[in-house]
Design a protein around this motif. Structure first.
Motif, PDB file in Angstrom:
ATOM      1  N   THR A  73      -6.996  -9.292  14.586  1.00 14.32           N
ATOM      2  CA  THR A  73      -5.833  -9.844  14.002  1.00 14.32           C
ATOM      3  C   THR A  73      -4.789  -9.171  14.721  1.00 14.32           C
ATOM      4  N   ALA A  74      -3.605  -9.825  14.192  1.00 15.78           N
ATOM      5  CA  ALA A  74      -2.003  -9.428  14.661  1.00 15.78           C
ATOM      6  C   ALA A  74      -1.139  -9.493  13.718  1.00 15.78           C
ATOM      7  N   ILE A  75      -0.760  -8.661  12.660  1.00 15.00           N
ATOM      8  CA  ILE A  75       0.167  -8.981  11.915  1.00 15.00           C
ATOM      9  C   ILE A  75       1.594  -8.088  12.355  1.00 15.00           C
ATOM     10  N   ASP A  76       2.587  -8.809  12.241  1.00 14.10           N
ATOM     11  CA  ASP A  76       3.864  -8.030  12.718  1.00 14.10           C
ATOM     12  C   ASP A  76       4.279  -6.746  11.854  1.00 14.10           C
ATOM     13  N   PRO A  77       4.594  -5.789  12.623  1.00 12.59           N
ATOM     14  CA  PRO A  77       4.825  -4.603  11.876  1.00 12.59           C
ATOM     15  C   PRO A  77       5.905  -4.704  10.646  1.00 12.59           C
ATOM     16  N   GLU A  78       6.830  -5.557  10.717  1.00  4.68           N
ATOM     17  CA  GLU A  78       7.776  -5.733   9.939  1.00  4.68           C
ATOM     18  C   GLU A  78       7.297  -6.485   8.486  1.00  4.68           C
ATOM     19  N   VAL A  79       6.288  -7.439   8.649  1.00  2.69           N
ATOM     20  CA  VAL A  79       5.692  -8.032   7.701  1.00  2.69           C
ATOM     21  C   VAL A  79       4.881  -6.920   6.869  1.00  2.69           C
ATOM     22  N   VAL A  80       4.290  -6.081   7.515  1.00  2.00           N
ATOM     23  CA  VAL A  80       3.431  -5.099   6.938  1.00  2.00           C
ATOM     24  C   VAL A  80       4.302  -4.147   6.246  1.00  2.00           C
ATOM     25  N   ALA A  81       5.348  -3.670   6.892  1.00  2.00           N
ATOM     26  CA  ALA A  81       6.352  -2.900   6.049  1.00  2.00           C
ATOM     27  C   ALA A  81       6.861  -3.437   4.610  1.00  2.00           C
ATOM     28  N   GLN A  82       7.201  -4.894   4.886  1.00  2.00           N
ATOM     29  CA  GLN A  82       7.727  -5.299   3.514  1.00  2.00           C
ATOM     30  C   GLN A  82       6.674  -5.412   2.484  1.00  2.00           C
ATOM     31  N   LEU A  83       5.490  -5.883   3.036  1.00  2.00           N
ATOM     32  CA  LEU A  83       4.243  -5.998   2.067  1.00  2.00           C
ATOM     33  C   LEU A  83       3.924  -4.643   1.431  1.00  2.00           C
ATOM     34  N   PHE A  84       4.045  -3.815   1.898  1.00  2.00           N
ATOM     35  CA  PHE A  84       3.734  -2.326   1.463  1.00  2.00           C
ATOM     36  C   PHE A  84       4.802  -2.282   0.232  1.00  2.00           C
ATOM     37  N   THR A  85       6.036  -2.321   0.599  1.00  7.72           N
ATOM     38  CA  THR A  85       7.021  -2.161  -0.527  1.00  7.72           C
ATOM     39  C   THR A  85       6.991  -3.179  -1.691  1.00  7.72           C
ATOM     40  N   ARG A  86       6.107  -4.219  -1.684  1.00  9.99           N
ATOM     41  CA  ARG A  86       6.223  -5.416  -2.636  1.00  9.99           C
ATOM     42  C   ARG A  86       4.627  -4.878  -3.461  1.00  9.99           C
ATOM     43  N   THR A  87       3.735  -4.256  -3.054  1.00  9.57           N
ATOM     44  CA  THR A  87       2.529  -3.926  -3.270  1.00  9.57           C
ATOM     45  C   THR A  87       2.430  -2.865  -4.386  1.00  9.57           C
ATOM     46  N   ARG A  88       2.378  -3.188  -5.738  1.00  9.15           N
ATOM     47  CA  ARG A  88       2.527  -2.246  -6.815  1.00  9.15           C
ATOM     48  C   ARG A  88       1.223  -2.551  -7.858  1.00  9.15           C
ATOM     49  N   GLN A  89       0.628  -3.566  -7.743  1.00  4.89           N
ATOM     50  CA  GLN A  89      -0.318  -4.078  -8.791  1.00  4.89           C
ATOM     51  C   GLN A  89      -1.433  -3.038  -8.840  1.00  4.89           C
ATOM     52  N   ASP A  90      -2.425  -2.861  -7.935  1.00  2.00           N
ATOM     53  CA  ASP A  90      -3.700  -2.377  -8.012  1.00  2.00           C
ATOM     54  C   ASP A  90      -3.571  -0.795  -7.662  1.00  2.00           C
ATOM     55  N   THR A  91      -4.138  -0.046  -8.844  1.00  2.00           N
ATOM     56  CA  THR A  91      -4.124   1.396  -8.782  1.00  2.00           C
ATOM     57  C   THR A  91      -4.838   2.050  -7.868  1.00  2.00           C
ATOM     58  N   ARG A  92      -5.605   1.309  -7.204  1.00  4.33           N
ATOM     59  CA  ARG A  92      -6.467   1.915  -6.192  1.00  4.33           C
ATOM     60  C   ARG A  92      -5.630   2.261  -4.794  1.00  4.33           C
ATOM     61  N   LEU A  93      -4.593   1.434  -4.568  1.00  6.71           N
ATOM     62  CA  LEU A  93      -3.936   1.753  -3.414  1.00  6.71           C
ATOM     63  C   LEU A  93      -3.017   2.887  -3.690  1.00  6.71           C
ATOM     64  N   GLU A  94      -2.660   3.294  -5.124  1.00  6.10           N
ATOM     65  CA  GLU A  94      -2.074   4.416  -5.216  1.00  6.10           C
ATOM     66  C   GLU A  94      -2.721   5.702  -5.014  1.00  6.10           C
ATOM     67  N   ARG A  95      -4.267   5.664  -4.704  1.00  8.85           N
ATOM     68  CA  ARG A  95      -4.991   6.801  -4.604  1.00  8.85           C
ATOM     69  C   ARG A  95      -4.709   7.266  -3.162  1.00  8.85           C
ATOM     70  N   LEU A  96      -4.191   6.408  -2.195  1.00  9.62           N
ATOM     71  CA  LEU A  96      -4.108   6.563  -0.771  1.00  9.62           C
ATOM     72  C   LEU A  96      -3.076   7.879  -0.536  1.00  9.62           C
ATOM     73  N   SER A  97      -3.148   8.593   0.453  1.00 10.69           N
ATOM     74  CA  SER A  97      -2.224   9.498   0.940  1.00 10.69           C
ATOM     75  C   SER A  97      -1.152   8.858   1.532  1.00 10.69           C
ATOM     76  N   PRO A  98      -0.215   9.303   1.714  1.00  7.80           N
ATOM     77  CA  PRO A  98       1.088   8.591   2.876  1.00  7.80           C
ATOM     78  C   PRO A  98       0.328   8.507   3.898  1.00  7.80           C
ATOM     79  N   ARG A  99      -0.557   9.281   4.669  1.00  8.85           N
ATOM     80  CA  ARG A  99      -1.038   9.166   6.023  1.00  8.85           C
ATOM     81  C   ARG A  99      -2.111   8.126   5.779  1.00  8.85           C
ATOM     82  N   GLU A 100      -2.772   8.100   4.940  1.00  9.33           N
ATOM     83  CA  GLU A 100      -3.875   6.792   4.855  1.00  9.33           C
ATOM     84  C   GLU A 100      -3.212   5.314   4.619  1.00  9.33           C
ATOM     85  N   ARG A 101      -2.101   5.443   3.887  1.00 13.04           N
ATOM     86  CA  ARG A 101      -0.986   4.080   3.885  1.00 13.04           C
ATOM     87  C   ARG A 101      -0.554   3.846   5.362  1.00 13.04           C
TER      88      ARG A 101
END
Length: 220
Positions: free
Chosen positions: A128-156
């Protein structure tokens, strides 16, 4: 590598074809509509199809729909979709249909030839190849699943690079850490996202899709 290109802007279409040919690729056909690129894919049986997201007649999602249809007709066809802007729903719609040999890049990435060719190579190789800018913007919009909040900054960071399509060694190089450290982070990501080794799925793919899917939901 045999390639078909679909882009309604003639300058970009021909410029991309020239670039790929200069890099030793075999551009077997170019097209300016979704319908004509599907005909070209049927006729030439390429290894990779590169498609613009927005094409005639409505300039909305014809390219993505053509990509999905092309994969239905030719399972395993590698598809790289190009977009002028970050259009997150198109990225997730495309990827949730199956992640092997799929990419989503911003058009500006084409001008960075080394990065673009590396992304094309990953897609052609079944990655796969996802543009880094797409990834960055998706991270700022991802707020729904609390499991993602378990990740450390480095894991993100690691999960974001996984979403771009990078392997462990490439992630280690980007973050200037050891391969072992990356492996440890990925194991932790799988655990925090409740992805069991016993599951009959590719956990790396599942982690990336989990992240992309949750980015589709509106913020609360």
């Amino acid at each position: 590598m045999r390639i078909v290109i679909a882009e309604d802007d003639p300058l970009l279409r021909e410029g991309l074809a020239l670039l790929l040919r200069a890099e030793g690729m075999d551009v077997v056909a170019t097209a300016d509509t979704a319908a004509s690129v599907l005909d070209a894919i049927d006729a030439h049986e390429p290894d990779v199809a590169i498609l613009d997201v927005r094409m005639p007649p409505t300039h909305t999602d014809e390219g993505v729909r053509a990509a999905v249809e092309a994969r239905r007709r030719r399972p395993g066809l590698a598809v790289l979709v190009l977009s002028a802007y970050v259009e997150q729903s198109f990225a997730t719609d495309l990827l949730t249909g199956g992640v092997g040999g799929l990419g989503y890049l911003l058009k500006e990435r084409v001008g960075r030839v080394e990065e673009f060719m590396a992304a094309l190579g990953r897609v052609a190789g079944g990655g796969t190849a996802i543009d880094p800018e797409v990834v960055a913007q998706l991270f700022t919009r991802t707020r729904q699943d609390t499991r993602l909040e378990r990740l450390s900054p480095r894991e993100r960071e690691v999960l974001g690079l996984m979403a771009e399509g990078l392997g462990n060694s490439a992630i280690a190089g980007r973050l200037v850490v050891t391969d072992g450290a990356v492996h440890k982070h990925i194991r932790s990501i799988f655990a925090k996202l409740d992805l069991s080794p016993a599951d009959q799925v590719d956990r790396r793919v599942a982690a990336v899709l989990h992240y992309l899917e949750n980015a589709r939901a509106p913020r609360r």
